[in-house]
Design an enzyme around this catalytic site. Structure first.
Site, PDB file in Angstrom:
ATOM      1  N   ASP A   1       0.801  -1.230   0.000  1.00 56.96           N
ATOM      2  CA  ASP A   1       0.000   0.000   0.000  1.00 56.96           C
ATOM      3  C   ASP A   1       0.833   1.280   0.000  1.00 56.96           C
ATOM      4  O   ASP A   1       0.364   2.325  -0.410  1.00 56.96           O
ATOM      5  CB  ASP A   1      -0.950   0.023   1.212  1.00 56.96           C
ATOM      6  CG  ASP A   1      -0.227  -0.149   2.543  1.00 56.96           C
ATOM      7  OD1 ASP A   1       1.015  -0.258   2.530  1.00 56.96           O
ATOM      8  OD2 ASP A   1      -0.888  -0.182   3.592  1.00 56.96           O
ATOM      9  N   HIS A   2       2.097   1.213   0.450  1.00 54.65           N
ATOM     10  CA  HIS A   2       2.852   2.446   0.670  1.00 54.65           C
ATOM     11  C   HIS A   2       3.621   2.943  -0.553  1.00 54.65           C
ATOM     12  O   HIS A   2       4.117   4.054  -0.543  1.00 54.65           O
ATOM     13  CB  HIS A   2       3.857   2.248   1.818  1.00 54.65           C
ATOM     14  CG  HIS A   2       3.261   2.500   3.169  1.00 54.65           C
ATOM     15  ND1 HIS A   2       2.196   1.795   3.660  1.00 54.65           N
ATOM     16  CD2 HIS A   2       3.595   3.403   4.133  1.00 54.65           C
ATOM     17  CE1 HIS A   2       1.895   2.240   4.862  1.00 54.65           C
ATOM     18  NE2 HIS A   2       2.731   3.213   5.178  1.00 54.65           N
TER      19      HIS A   2
ATOM     20  N   ASP B   1       3.640  -0.763  11.346  1.00 54.49           N
ATOM     21  CA  ASP B   1       3.114   0.515  10.879  1.00 54.49           C
ATOM     22  C   ASP B   1       2.456   1.202  12.067  1.00 54.49           C
ATOM     23  O   ASP B   1       1.757   0.554  12.849  1.00 54.49           O
ATOM     24  CB  ASP B   1       2.079   0.307   9.767  1.00 54.49           C
ATOM     25  CG  ASP B   1       1.706   1.630   9.146  1.00 54.49           C
ATOM     26  OD1 ASP B   1       2.347   2.019   8.153  1.00 54.49           O
ATOM     27  OD2 ASP B   1       0.797   2.301   9.684  1.00 54.49           O
TER      28      ASP B   1
ATOM     29  N   ARG C   1      -2.138  12.357  10.038  1.00 51.44           N
ATOM     30  CA  ARG C   1      -0.867  12.990  10.362  1.00 51.44           C
ATOM     31  C   ARG C   1      -0.684  14.213   9.460  1.00 51.44           C
ATOM     32  O   ARG C   1      -0.952  14.117   8.265  1.00 51.44           O
ATOM     33  CB  ARG C   1       0.245  11.972  10.089  1.00 51.44           C
ATOM     34  CG  ARG C   1       1.315  11.999  11.103  1.00 51.44           C
ATOM     35  CD  ARG C   1       2.094  10.705  11.107  1.00 51.44           C
ATOM     36  NE  ARG C   1       1.841   9.982  12.345  1.00 51.44           N
ATOM     37  CZ  ARG C   1       2.521   8.916  12.729  1.00 51.44           C
ATOM     38  NH1 ARG C   1       3.479   8.434  11.974  1.00 51.44           N
ATOM     39  NH2 ARG C   1       2.234   8.332  13.874  1.00 51.44           N
TER      40      ARG C   1
ATOM     41  N   SER D   1      12.276   7.271  15.731  1.00 52.33           N
ATOM     42  CA  SER D   1      11.513   6.096  15.313  1.00 52.33           C
ATOM     43  C   SER D   1      12.319   4.831  15.611  1.00 52.33           C
ATOM     44  O   SER D   1      13.533   4.876  15.755  1.00 52.33           O
ATOM     45  CB  SER D   1      11.189   6.173  13.823  1.00 52.33           C
ATOM     46  OG  SER D   1      12.247   5.663  13.072  1.00 52.33           O
TER      47      SER D   1
ATOM     48  N   ARG E   1      13.252   2.359  13.924  1.00 55.43           N
ATOM     49  CA  ARG E   1      13.698   1.600  12.751  1.00 55.43           C
ATOM     50  C   ARG E   1      14.917   0.719  13.053  1.00 55.43           C
ATOM     51  O   ARG E   1      15.895   1.161  13.643  1.00 55.43           O
ATOM     52  CB  ARG E   1      13.942   2.525  11.565  1.00 55.43           C
ATOM     53  CG  ARG E   1      15.142   3.391  11.646  1.00 55.43           C
ATOM     54  CD  ARG E   1      15.196   4.323  10.455  1.00 55.43           C
ATOM     55  NE  ARG E   1      14.049   5.221  10.472  1.00 55.43           N
ATOM     56  CZ  ARG E   1      14.115   6.516  10.137  1.00 55.43           C
ATOM     57  NH1 ARG E   1      15.249   7.020   9.734  1.00 55.43           N
ATOM     58  NH2 ARG E   1      13.069   7.282  10.183  1.00 55.43           N
TER      59      ARG E   1
HETATM   60 FE1  SF4 Z   1      -1.054   4.612   4.803  1.00 58.35          FE
HETATM   61 FE2  SF4 Z   1      -0.045   5.278   7.149  1.00 58.35          FE
HETATM   62 FE3  SF4 Z   1      -1.490   7.039   5.740  1.00 58.35          FE
HETATM   63 FE4  SF4 Z   1      -2.654   5.003   6.838  1.00 58.35          FE
HETATM   64  S1  SF4 Z   1      -1.605   6.661   7.921  1.00 58.35           S
HETATM   65  S2  SF4 Z   1      -2.991   5.723   4.771  1.00 58.35           S
HETATM   66  S3  SF4 Z   1      -1.128   3.385   6.646  1.00 58.35           S
HETATM   67  S4  SF4 Z   1       0.499   6.167   5.214  1.00 58.35           S
END
Ligand code: SF4
Length: 759
Positions: free
Chosen positions: A108-109, A173, A455, A650, A652
């Site tokens: 998805d990313h 995630d 975000r 983060s 990572r």
């Molecule tokens: Fe994708 Fe993260 Fe945005 Fe959700 S918050 S759509 S998982 S990038």
């Protein structure tokens, strides 16, 4: 003859319709709680029940909220494509033939929004082919579920297929908590944690505090579940949830849809919460039934006593929200906790000189892309359309999953969006993660956008630091696309229809669930094949994005002497300084290539410069990674010396893998950020601290060092650092560490994973 009393575990209910042989384990929760209740002798919150219900050792585990570290056994793991690469490569190096718990990988990313869903998806499949091929074959080989590009966003797919009340999941995630909308404890973690759980090791979590949010009243009108979390973010701020699970409760919960509860839990990541969750209720049952999981709904009903808080449970903090009085909010810009009620927003826009023109309105993302969200937005769109209006701002729609996309297409919603000028993007993260080829403003040009995402930190959506990104419900975002201005209040302001007459929007209306059921759309799921032995994992040896990993060498048993200091770091050293992001992200699956960014952002105390260190063998100055590789290739181990809170930021795992890959032995600092410290230990590095933090000052970048005491390495027992100064003088300073017995075994084996491989 007496018969044994029936047990909850006598019933076998699969966790997911897509997996055979993996069942919901309510019996473990029941058994664990019997032990924990006996020990704690107090009422438990819901979060505690589910967390303690997954303890690895309920008898021996120290349980103190906010203090002890719990060892837990999650039910499942989820990975998105960007983070899955290194996680799978590490898992593969463990030599196991299947993951210890059900695991899924979601593409998805990596899909960039450019001109529209179909073409953008085709281009992404082409550009990312080798990554997708790797993920498809690695998941097939090791028995994991694979969701192809176009299937949707990880958290929507999880909600639709895998989340269940009372479950525990970790995901690579940060918005994994979305599954809390179905009563799951679902936490975002780094790849190293995911690998541990996939390899059968327990997962460690600081015993969470619990914040209770009591919801009273009833949600209605323009107010949506999104406004609950926008309000909570305003109260708790971006740090207020740190180390805590936010547990929603109270009579107001019943007025929220299941997908609405997921929205609230999803954006709980923005307040730093470990996760957020709701008690099991009829709205969850409705959603489970609609997604063909009626058996899970029935099973959860039988277990309902453990899917809610005990009477009298105590919380570390309490928040009250009356939903009947809650106003829609708009949060931002630049931070998700700057919460402004809609009625005050226009005033704030003017007061702060935020750019009034609304350039782009974006709905969707994993936070707000349910059928309910889309159908409410469509009610606004249809009303505007009936008055002859098209959107004034650009307007994009990101369906969260192929199932939602196909369903809203069948029900005419996509046509309604397109009819007013909306652009439907691929079922993917797209602009939410900066995968947006935005053309309408120049870099550096101040402008405003509003999204239903979660975000909104500087530059997140379009890499333009001057973009003022605001966050609101999809209803408000959609209505504002017609107003075209940040000062438009859709609840009170009117627009002029094509007939020249003013009108005000009605309250949005929508269906919680599709009246005609979900349309699954295209089949985008790849289950593990029956014959996995014949699958070979596709990694081109010439690839610059993917590289197979080899286990790190175990400790040679020798006392390390005469080691050079690669760099004495001065000041802040976050995981971004250790392993930079940006252009390096494409090498996440290639340890050798990404190691070329190792510590390039750290400031060398010797010359106050980044990425310029002296090679102690040749006397020449060079980059940090190049110098490290020189040492490694000449058989010389090295150390890093650092300041306070080394490795914050983060979690990572690359920040720990890279120094290990480049031949580092020890990171010696005044203090560590805890997750990075653990990550270093997991990769077989010595994470050590100056017993007297002021000893950091005694270290000269040109020193050679010995580390004494490893032959009797033991928990709580200091080691000794010998500093051999250039002038021939010598000093000894004590080094503390937080290694326990198990972690010492990781060091000796070469890494935590090596313990699984070799022992
Ligand atoms: Fe994708 Fe993260 Fe945005 Fe959700 S918050 S759509 S998982 S990038």
């Amino acid at each position: 003859m007496a018969t044994a009393a029936p047990r909850i575990g006598d019933t076998k209910v699969p966790m997911s319709l897509l997996e055979k042989g993996a069942y919901i384990n309510y019996q473990r929760i029941e058994d664990n709680l019997a032990i924990v209740r006996d020990r704690l002798n107090r009422p438990l919150s819901l979060a505690e029940k589910i967390v303690y219900g997954h303890l690895d050792d309920p008898h021996g585990q120290d349980i103190q909220r906010g203090v002890s570290y719990l060892k837990l056994r999650p039910d499942r793991v989820a990975c998105q494509d960007a983070t899955a690469q290194m996680a799978l490569l590490q898992f593969m190096s463990a030599g196991m033939d299947t993951a210890a718990v059900p695991t899924t990988v979601h593409c998805d990313h990596l899909i960039e929004a450019q001109i529209g869903g179909v073409k953008d998806l085709a281009r992404a499949i082409d550009i990312n082919k080798e990554v997708y091929d790797f993920l498809a074959t690695a998941t097939a080989k090791y028995g994991l579920g694979f969701w192809k590009p176009g299937s949707g966003i990880i958290h929507q797919i999880i909600l639709e297929n895998y989340a269940f009340p009372g479950g525990m999941m970790i995901g690579t995630d940060s918005h994994t908590p979305n599954a809390g909308g179905l009563g799951m404890v679902a936490c975002g973690v780094g790849g190293a944690d995911a690998v541990d759980v996939m390899a059968g090791l327990p997962w460690e979590l600081k015993c969470p505090k619990v914040i209770g949010v009591n919801l009273t009243g009833k949600i209605s009108g323009w107010t949506t579940p999104k406004d609950v979390i926008l309000k909570v973010a305003g109260i708790l701020t971006v740090k207020g949830g740190t180390g805590a699970i936010v547990e929603y409760k109270g009579p107001g919960v019943e007025s929220l849809s299941c997908t609405g509860m997921a929205t609230i839990c999803n954006m709980g990541a923005e307040i730093g919460a470990t996760t957020s969750m709701f008690p099991f209720n009829s709205r969850m049952s409705n959603y489970l039934n609609a997604t063909k999981r009626g058996d899970i709904a029935k099973y959860a009903q039988q277990f309902a006593h453990n899917l809610k808080a005990d009477e009298g449970a105590e919380y570390d903090q309490h928040i009250e929200i009356n939903l009947s009085e809650l106003e829609p909010h708009i949060n931002g810009p630049f931070t998700p906790d700057l919460a402004t009620p809609l009625s005050k927003f226009a005033e704030e826009v003017k007061k702060n000189n935020w750019p009034e023109e609304l350039k782009v309105a974006l709905i969707g993302s994993c936070t707000n892309s349910s059928y309910e969200d889309m159908s409410r937005s469509v009610s606004i769109v249809k009303e505007a359309s009936a008055h002859g209006l098209d959107v004034k701002s650009k307007f994009t729609i990101t369906p969260g999953s192929e199932q939602v996309r196909a369903t809203i297409e069948r029900d005419g919603h996509i046509a309604a969006f397109e009819n007013v000028g909306g652009l439907v993007l691929a079922n993917a993260c797209g602009p939410c993660i900066g995968q947006w080829d935005r053309q309408d403003v120049k870099k550096g040009e101040a402008n405003s956008i509003i999204t239903s995402y979660n975000r909104n930190f500087t530059g997140r959506n379009d890499a333009n630091p001057a973009t003022h990104a605001f966050v609101a419900s999809p209803d408000v975002v959609t209505a504002m696309a017609f107003g075209g201005s940040l000062t438009f209040n859709p609840m009170t302001d009117s627009l002029i229809g094509s007939d020249g007459k003013p009108f005000t929007f009605s309250e949005p209306r929508g269906d919680e669930l599709p009246p005609r059921g979900y349309d699954p759309g295209q089949d985008t799921f790849q289950p593990p094949p029956t014959d996995r032995a014949s699958v070979s994992v596709a990694v081109d040896p010439k690839s610059d994005r993917l590289q197979l990993l080899h286990p790190f060498a175990p400790w040679d048993g020798k006392t390390p002497t005469d080691l050079p200091i690669l760099i004495k770091v001065s000041g802040k050293c976050t995981t971004d300084h250790i392993s930079a992001g940006g252009p390096w992200l494409k090498y996440r699956g290639h340890l050798e290539n990404i190691s070329q960014n190792c510590l390039i952002g750290a400031i060398n105390a010797e010359n106050n410069t980044a990425n310029k260190v002296k090679n102690q063998m040749t006397g020449e100055y060079g980059g940090v990674p190049q110098t490290a590789a020189y040492y490694r290739d000449h058989g010389i181990k090295w150390v890093v010396v650092g300041d306070h809170n080394y490795g914050e930021g983060s979690s990572r795992e690359h920040a720990a893998l890279e120094p290990r890959f480049l031949g580092g032995l020890a990171i010696i600092v005044r203090s560590f950020a805890r997750i990075h410290e653990t990550n270093l230990k997991k990769q077989g590095m010595l994470a050590l601290t100056f017993a007297n933090p002021e000893d950091y000052e005694k270290v000269k970048p040109s020193d050679r060092v010995d580390i004494l005491g490893l032959d009797s390495f033991a928990p709580g027992k200091n080691l000794t650092l010998v500093l051999r100064h250039e002038d021939g003088s010598k000093e000894e300073v004590p080094l503390a560490h937080s290694f326990n017995e198990g972690q010492i075994a990781w060091f000796k084996a070469g890494s935590a994973l090596n313990l699984v491989i070799f022992f």
